[in-house]
Scaffold this motif. Structure first.
Motif, PDB file in Angstrom:
ATOM      1  N   ILE A   1       0.836  -1.206   0.000  1.00 36.31           N
ATOM      2  CA  ILE A   1       0.000   0.000   0.000  1.00 36.31           C
ATOM      3  C   ILE A   1       0.867   1.251   0.000  1.00 36.31           C
ATOM      4  O   ILE A   1       0.573   2.236  -0.705  1.00 36.31           O
ATOM      5  CB  ILE A   1      -0.951   0.004   1.215  1.00 36.31           C
ATOM      6  CG1 ILE A   1      -1.923  -1.181   1.125  1.00 36.31           C
ATOM      7  CG2 ILE A   1      -1.722   1.314   1.286  1.00 36.31           C
ATOM      8  CD1 ILE A   1      -2.727  -1.237  -0.148  1.00 36.31           C
ATOM      9  N   ASP A   2       1.961   1.231   0.768  1.00 32.41           N
ATOM     10  CA  ASP A   2       2.870   2.384   0.788  1.00 32.41           C
ATOM     11  C   ASP A   2       3.435   2.658  -0.600  1.00 32.41           C
ATOM     12  O   ASP A   2       3.533   3.811  -1.040  1.00 32.41           O
ATOM     13  CB  ASP A   2       4.021   2.146   1.775  1.00 32.41           C
ATOM     14  CG  ASP A   2       3.591   2.285   3.224  1.00 32.41           C
ATOM     15  OD1 ASP A   2       2.471   2.795   3.463  1.00 32.41           O
ATOM     16  OD2 ASP A   2       4.356   1.872   4.111  1.00 32.41           O
TER      17      ASP A   2
ATOM     18  N   GLU B   1       0.918   4.185  -2.925  1.00 33.97           N
ATOM     19  CA  GLU B   1       0.613   5.578  -2.614  1.00 33.97           C
ATOM     20  C   GLU B   1       1.628   6.520  -3.255  1.00 33.97           C
ATOM     21  O   GLU B   1       1.389   7.714  -3.376  1.00 33.97           O
ATOM     22  CB  GLU B   1       0.592   5.796  -1.098  1.00 33.97           C
ATOM     23  CG  GLU B   1      -0.650   5.223  -0.425  1.00 33.97           C
ATOM     24  CD  GLU B   1      -0.638   5.440   1.071  1.00 33.97           C
ATOM     25  OE1 GLU B   1       0.441   5.771   1.622  1.00 33.97           O
ATOM     26  OE2 GLU B   1      -1.694   5.272   1.706  1.00 33.97           O
ATOM     27  N   LYS B   2       2.760   5.943  -3.676  1.00 34.04           N
ATOM     28  CA  LYS B   2       3.833   6.745  -4.252  1.00 34.04           C
ATOM     29  C   LYS B   2       3.956   6.576  -5.763  1.00 34.04           C
ATOM     30  O   LYS B   2       4.487   7.433  -6.453  1.00 34.04           O
ATOM     31  CB  LYS B   2       5.179   6.351  -3.622  1.00 34.04           C
ATOM     32  CG  LYS B   2       5.207   6.374  -2.099  1.00 34.04           C
ATOM     33  CD  LYS B   2       5.375   7.766  -1.564  1.00 34.04           C
ATOM     34  CE  LYS B   2       5.734   7.796  -0.084  1.00 34.04           C
ATOM     35  NZ  LYS B   2       4.844   7.038   0.794  1.00 34.04           N
TER      36      LYS B   2
ATOM     37  N   ALA C   1      -2.628   1.210  -8.269  1.00 32.76           N
ATOM     38  CA  ALA C   1      -3.265   1.907  -7.169  1.00 32.76           C
ATOM     39  C   ALA C   1      -4.776   1.912  -7.355  1.00 32.76           C
ATOM     40  O   ALA C   1      -5.276   2.044  -8.464  1.00 32.76           O
ATOM     41  CB  ALA C   1      -2.735   3.345  -7.089  1.00 32.76           C
TER      42      ALA C   1
ATOM     43  N   ARG D   1      -6.846   6.263  -4.810  1.00 35.41           N
ATOM     44  CA  ARG D   1      -5.484   6.748  -4.631  1.00 35.41           C
ATOM     45  C   ARG D   1      -4.859   7.230  -5.921  1.00 35.41           C
ATOM     46  O   ARG D   1      -3.810   7.847  -5.922  1.00 35.41           O
ATOM     47  CB  ARG D   1      -4.600   5.631  -4.062  1.00 35.41           C
ATOM     48  CG  ARG D   1      -4.972   5.207  -2.665  1.00 35.41           C
ATOM     49  CD  ARG D   1      -3.840   4.382  -2.071  1.00 35.41           C
ATOM     50  NE  ARG D   1      -4.159   3.972  -0.729  1.00 35.41           N
ATOM     51  CZ  ARG D   1      -4.665   2.787  -0.406  1.00 35.41           C
ATOM     52  NH1 ARG D   1      -4.899   1.903  -1.337  1.00 35.41           N
ATOM     53  NH2 ARG D   1      -4.937   2.491   0.847  1.00 35.41           N
TER      54      ARG D   1
ATOM     55  N   GLU E   1      -3.676  10.734  -6.350  1.00 38.23           N
ATOM     56  CA  GLU E   1      -2.591  11.198  -5.490  1.00 38.23           C
ATOM     57  C   GLU E   1      -1.218  10.859  -6.058  1.00 38.23           C
ATOM     58  O   GLU E   1      -0.202  11.303  -5.547  1.00 38.23           O
ATOM     59  CB  GLU E   1      -2.721  10.547  -4.108  1.00 38.23           C
ATOM     60  CG  GLU E   1      -4.058  10.842  -3.440  1.00 38.23           C
ATOM     61  CD  GLU E   1      -4.245   9.970  -2.201  1.00 38.23           C
ATOM     62  OE1 GLU E   1      -3.284   9.270  -1.823  1.00 38.23           O
ATOM     63  OE2 GLU E   1      -5.342   9.999  -1.627  1.00 38.23           O
TER      64      GLU E   1
ATOM     65  N   ASN F   1       2.808  12.437  -5.050  1.00 37.50           N
ATOM     66  CA  ASN F   1       3.638  11.644  -4.136  1.00 37.50           C
ATOM     67  C   ASN F   1       4.309  10.510  -4.885  1.00 37.50           C
ATOM     68  O   ASN F   1       3.919   9.372  -4.741  1.00 37.50           O
ATOM     69  CB  ASN F   1       2.743  11.027  -3.057  1.00 37.50           C
ATOM     70  CG  ASN F   1       3.006  11.611  -1.698  1.00 37.50           C
ATOM     71  OD1 ASN F   1       4.092  12.088  -1.430  1.00 37.50           O
ATOM     72  ND2 ASN F   1       1.994  11.582  -0.855  1.00 37.50           N
TER      73      ASN F   1
END
Length: 259
Positions: free
Chosen positions: A11-12, A15-16, A58, A62, A65, A69
């Motif tokens: 998930i991290d 998010e990027k 993602a 998300r 985003e 990020n």
């Protein structure tokens, strides 16, 4: 690393960045590709990501985003290679495949990279690349047959006379080969397997050649010579317009993979 730890890492990452492959996650977590695919299916069932060929994207909530990020800090050896030119070209090649297709994939940097994008396809694959086979072995929907012969230093099987007889009945729709290792060989077909490939070519619908722009731009004449047998070329968008024009004049259809 347990499931909760792997879940947080996945998930991290998403998010990027927009996409992460099964192979990259397997390296980062020191787990098998089969374990990662199970994790991704669980997370997809919880709407935390979207399953894609060879990895995950993602989730919609998300996706917006991503551009704000998009920097990850891993050690160089583990840096995600989702923008690697070979991967981009390989994914574009897999996009040409459909469920139920019977194809041949020759050994090469670009063609070997096709494996990670085939997880959701049902394919019959004939190959002389042991590296490709090792990547595909966990894909239950992919039936992989290996051409027998003599093993060389590049983990490639050089077919013998018996294989020439066997492959003449293989229902090959598409042939995928790389030029990166064969730019000076005069013919991409001959470099990828002599008489066996010639027989496959006679019954295949298309010969598809995968090559990075850096190889095309720096070895123009030898590459053009090696592409004389090719129907389709897949390369990245750093190829020069003049070279694309020359290839078009030869009747070779060029597909550009955005990098």
């Amino acid at each position: 690393m347990n499931f909760n730890e792997r879940q947080k890492l996945i998930i991290d990452i998403l998010e990027k960045q927009e996409f992460v492959s099964v192979n990259i996650l397997a390296k980062l977590t020191a787990c098998s590709a089969a374990t990662i695919r199970r994790d991704l299916r669980k997370l997809a069932a919880d709407n935390q990501l979207i399953l894609m060929r060879g990895g995950a994207q993602a989730a919609a909530k998300r996706a917006g985003e991503f551009m704000e990020n998009n920097t990850l800090h891993f050690s160089p050896s583990l840096q995600p290679r989702v923008v690697d030119r070979k991967q981009v070209i390989a994914k574009k090649a897999v996009d040409l495949c459909r469920d139920g297709d019977s194809i041949f994939i020759g050994h090469g940097d670009c063609t070997d990279s096709m494996a990670e994008f085939m997880a959701n396809l049902s394919l019959n694959i004939l190959t002389n690349s042991l590296k490709l086979v090792s990547e595909l072995i966990n894909y239950s929907s992919v039936q992989c047959s290996i051409i027998g012969g003599v093993l060389n230093g590049q983990k490639t099987l050089i077919p013998g006379e018996n294989e020439e007889v066997l492959v003449q009945y293989y229902p090959c729709g598409k042939i995928f080969i790389s030029t990166s290792d064969h730019a000076n060989s005069g013919s991409a077909l001959k470099a990828a397997g002599t008489g066996v490939l010639q027989k496959l070519r006679n019954q295949a619908d298309e010969l598809i050649v995968l090559c990075e722009s850096s190889t095309l731009n720096s070895n123009t004449e030898s590459i053009i010579s090696s592409l004389a047998d090719g129907d389709v070329l897949i390369t990245d968008n750093a190829v020069t317009p003049s070279l694309l024009s020359r290839l078009g004049d030869l009747g070779i259809r060029c597909i550009i993979a955005e990098h």
